[in-house]
Design a protein around this motif. Structure first.
Motif, PDB file in Angstrom:
ATOM      1  N   THR A 182      -7.301 -15.917   4.869  1.00  0.00           N
ATOM      2  CA  THR A 182      -6.976 -14.633   4.245  1.00  0.00           C
ATOM      3  C   THR A 182      -5.510 -14.645   3.845  1.00  0.00           C
ATOM      4  O   THR A 182      -4.640 -14.952   4.666  1.00  0.00           O
ATOM      5  N   LEU A 183      -5.250 -14.325   2.592  1.00  0.00           N
ATOM      6  CA  LEU A 183      -3.880 -14.275   2.084  1.00  0.00           C
ATOM      7  C   LEU A 183      -3.599 -12.861   1.585  1.00  0.00           C
ATOM      8  O   LEU A 183      -4.341 -12.322   0.755  1.00  0.00           O
ATOM      9  N   ARG A 184      -2.501 -12.286   2.107  1.00  0.00           N
ATOM     10  CA  ARG A 184      -2.148 -10.940   1.677  1.00  0.00           C
ATOM     11  C   ARG A 184      -0.660 -10.703   1.889  1.00  0.00           C
ATOM     12  O   ARG A 184      -0.117 -10.985   2.959  1.00  0.00           O
ATOM     13  N   ASP A 185      -0.029 -10.214   0.825  1.00  0.00           N
ATOM     14  CA  ASP A 185       1.397  -9.860   0.880  1.00  0.00           C
ATOM     15  C   ASP A 185       2.256 -10.986   1.441  1.00  0.00           C
ATOM     16  O   ASP A 185       3.183 -10.764   2.239  1.00  0.00           O
ATOM     17  N   GLY A 186       1.946 -12.215   1.054  1.00  0.00           N
ATOM     18  CA  GLY A 186       2.757 -13.355   1.461  1.00  0.00           C
ATOM     19  C   GLY A 186       2.492 -13.857   2.854  1.00  0.00           C
ATOM     20  O   GLY A 186       3.232 -14.714   3.356  1.00  0.00           O
TER      21      GLY A 186
END
Length: 731
Positions: free
Chosen positions: A540-544
């Motif tokens: 999961t990738l989110r906001d860096g």
């Protein structure tokens, strides 16, 4: 290393599970402030040192040959540098996919207004005056045929047919056999065709207004007899194209030839009149549509014949019956085309080639059948949606036609069948109309590169943005896949030194080239998953921030320098097993003045199934733009040719009428259905740009009939035609 991904099977819906939440949102165009402040440099805005200006000289006869050009006739004109005469810029090179530019070999003249030479001056005014005063001698051929209706040279295409036509028609309870005509049209993009050519050693740098750079690079290289590696085309901003800028044109090739011959940069910008005279038109059409149905409204036979025109030796033929061949099903099908060879400006692709004019007749005739059956037009369409493609037998991929019709009828307040002329407000007769919308979806080979560093991501591809929102959409795709705010993603477009994209055209640009961006970013995700110690499915990738397998890390901590991945996509087995198309439904309400024949469009609704929506704002803008063009096609646009010479009479925006602001209702609504097309591409998206025009004009024509009881089959439906039809109906 770039590996080509082929669409051989249905794709998982990764974008349904990503976490950044920017895909599909109505993101503003990042380049918008540059455009509205005049800082975005379009082709003609580039002014390298030593720039000279070129003006095209155009033929003043319709057919024949050039006997001689008297360069001395303008030798004493102040500021004139040279007269450039070269067969290469009036001949079509090997076009590849963008086979849209005209062919005029040697000194042959095939139409009035054909570019034949270039006058170069120190200023635009000097070049223009030289081009107007240059004396040209011709050997004129008096046998030019300019009227498609009477042209003696015609070619019949191979018919598409299935079933027993005679048996199906004989068994019908109700039948319709009607002929519609549509006039020629032009693209008339906001930015005229322009090019600035500059040679740096033996390499051409061309700043041009082009839609498909990967193909255009090969075309101009072929024209000049050089290697494509020795050409760089730069087209970062394009002020509209609509098909008119698919192929390399005379402005680009003539500028390149002149720049090399003179040893200095040369700019060639077409005037609006030259664009009308010398750039591709949409052909006029004469269409015969036939329906035969049983008493319950089930179609037994569908026939759609068309007669179009083009220059001799031109391969392009408007695919008028494209949507007619899969929209509805019947026991017997028959589609035939005739091409008349005339001496007019060459015909080529204009927004939604085929469907824009074909569906306006086909869907109007469908309304005529509903009237003959005394049946609701929406119900008639729903009854005849086929299970498989009627011609190829392919399964449909995601298809939302039925849902679009039902949802649209509900949202619009569709009353079912109403008697024409039953609603009136003073001098205004009010009517409602409906039409289906369809536009085949295509996946075209495309490549893109994505770079990820601690500062953010960069997308690189030679894809163009012709006003459709490419900068925003690609930023959203990369941001969603890499878990970054869109402000951390920059997009580089319109440079042939970057990976070759599909180009902008055919409504395939965002999905084709966007899929290449998606795949390159997916490769980066796989690398990041490995560094984090989890599977790509668990990442999961989110906001860096990256998370997976009970691990968490900032993206910057997973990077050792820059991650760079490149990907390429092309169609595969899913294109053989499934037929992919966008679908929709148009609804319109119009008011027709009983005395003047004036038509006012009061409100319109378009409901569309286009797979995953990548950017709600740009998609809506494209749909509305298509619907506006539908208004123009139904009510205004008419490219008139002189019956003696074939040259264009309505050759500017003062005489070629397009829909103005007052012609478009404030109540112009667009709704997208929730849909995924797993066979289309890895993002499950489909094109939208041309779907809005496909069928919208028919909804307006059908509404006119519902308002006042008369049919206008010779387009556009101008007030004079309506007044005459209303008078005839009362006799």
């Amino acid at each position: 290393m770039t590996r080509t991904f082929r669409m051989d099977e249905a794709q998982p819906r990764l974008l349904d599970d990503t976490a950044q939440g920017v895909i599909g949102t109505p993101m503003d165009r990042p380049e918008g402030p540059l455009k509205v402040t005049g800082k975005a440099a379009y082709a003609a805005d580039n002014l390298p040192e030593g720039l000279a200006h070129g003006a095209l000289v155009r033929a003043t006869i319709t057919r024949g040959r050039i006997a001689g050009i008297d360069e001395d006739s303008i030798a004493d004109l102040p500021g004139v540098i040279a007269v450039i005469r070269d067969d290469r810029f009036v001949r079509n090179p090997a076009q590849g996919m963008a086979d849209e530019a005209p062919v005029q070999p040697g000194d042959r003249i095939d139409y009035h207004g054909q570019p034949i030479a270039l006058v170069v001056g120190e200023s635009y005014e000097a070049a223009r005056d030289g081009a107007l005063r240059l004396k040209v001698r011709y050997d004129e051929d008096a046998g030019a045929e300019v009227d498609p209706a009477t042209a003696s040279e015609t070619e019949d295409g191979d018919p598409t047919e299935s079933g027993d036509w005679d048996k199906a028609v004989a068994g019908a309870t109700v039948s319709v056999d009607v002929t519609y005509t549509t006039p020629a049209q032009v693209s008339a993009a906001m930015e005229p065709h322009a090019a600035v050519a500059e040679w740096k050693a033996d390499r051409l740098v061309l700043r041009g207004s082009q839609q498909m750079l990967r193909f255009n690079r090969n075309e101009i290289a072929d024209s000049l007899g050089i290697d494509p590696e020795d050409v760089q085309i730069l087209s970062p901003y394009i002020g509209g194209g609509f098909g008119s800028k698919l192929g390399i044109g005379s402005e680009a090739v003539s500028a390149a030839i002149a720049a090399r011959e003179l040893g200095r940069p040369v700019r060639v910008v077409m005037t609006r009149q030259t664009v009308f005279d010398a750039v591709l038109r949409r052909t006029e059409t004469e269409q015969r549509v036939r329906f035969a149905a049983d008493g319950e409204g089930r179609l037994l036979a569908i026939g759609h014949d068309d007669r179009i025109s083009n220059l001799r030796d031109e391969e392009f033929a408007e695919p008028v019956s494209s949507a007619s061949q899969f929209l509805y099903g019947a026991d017997a099908l028959l589609f035939r085309q005739t091409v008349a060879r005339v001496h007019r400006t060459p015909a080529g692709s204009v927004r939604a080639p085929g469907e824009a004019v074909g569906m306006i007749a086909f869907e109007s005739a469908m309304d005529e059948l509903a009237e003959a059956l005394e049946m609701c037009p929406v119900q008639l369409r729903l009854k005849n949606i086929p299970e498989k493609h009627p011609v190829t037998g392919q399964d449909f991929s995601a298809r939302a036609l039925a849902e679009c019709l039902k949802t649209g009828a509900d949202r619009f307040g569709w009353p079912g069948r109403t008697v024409p002329g039953s609603r009136r407000e003073g001098d205004w007769m009010i009517g409602l109309g409906v039409a289906s919308a369809a536009r085949p979806n295509m996946l075209v080979k495309a490549a893109a590169r994505v770079r990820l560093s601690a500062e953010g991501a960069v997308v690189e591809t030679d894809m163009t943005d012709i006003g459709t929102g490419t900068y925003a959409i690609f930023a959203q795709i990369a941001a969603e896949m890499l878990g970054l705010p869109t402000g951390k993603v920059s997009v580089r477009l319109g440079d042939t030194d970057l990976p070759g994209a599909s180009g902008s055209g055919g409504s395939f640009g965002a999905s084709s080239s966007g899929s290449a961006v998606f795949l390159a970013a997916r490769k980066i995700r796989e690398t990041l998953a490995g560094k984090l110690g989890c599977s790509p499915e668990d990442l999961t990738l989110r906001d860096g921030i990256a998370r997976g397998a009970n691990h968490e890390a900032a993206l910057s901590d997973l990077l050792d320098g820059e991650l760079v991945e490149e990907a390429e996509i092309e169609e595969g087995k899913t294109a053989e097993s499934h037929f992919s198309s966008g679908f929709g439904a148009h609804f319109a309400e119009v008011a027709v003045n009983a005395w003047t024949g004036e038509v006012r469009v009061r409100r319109m609704l378009g409901v569309f199934g286009i797979g995953r929506v990548l950017n709600e704002k740009t998609a809506r803008s494209q749909a509305v733009g298509g619907m506006v063009w539908g208004v123009g096609s139904a009510l205004h646009e008419d490219l008139v040719h002189d019956p003696r010479t074939g040259h264009v009479v309505t050759r500017d925006l003062a005489n070629y009428h397009v829909a103005a602001h007052a012609d478009i209702p404030a109540d112009m609504q667009v709704e997208f259905l929730e849909e995924r097309d797993d066979q289309a591409n890895p993002m499950q998206s489909k094109g939208v740009g041309e779907l809005g025009i496909s069928g919208s004009g028919a909804a307006i024509l059908n509404a006119i009939h519902n308002a006042c009881g008369v049919r206008i089959r010779d387009l556009p439906a101008t007030p004079d035609k309506l007044v005459a039809a209303l008078e005839a109906a009362t006799e």
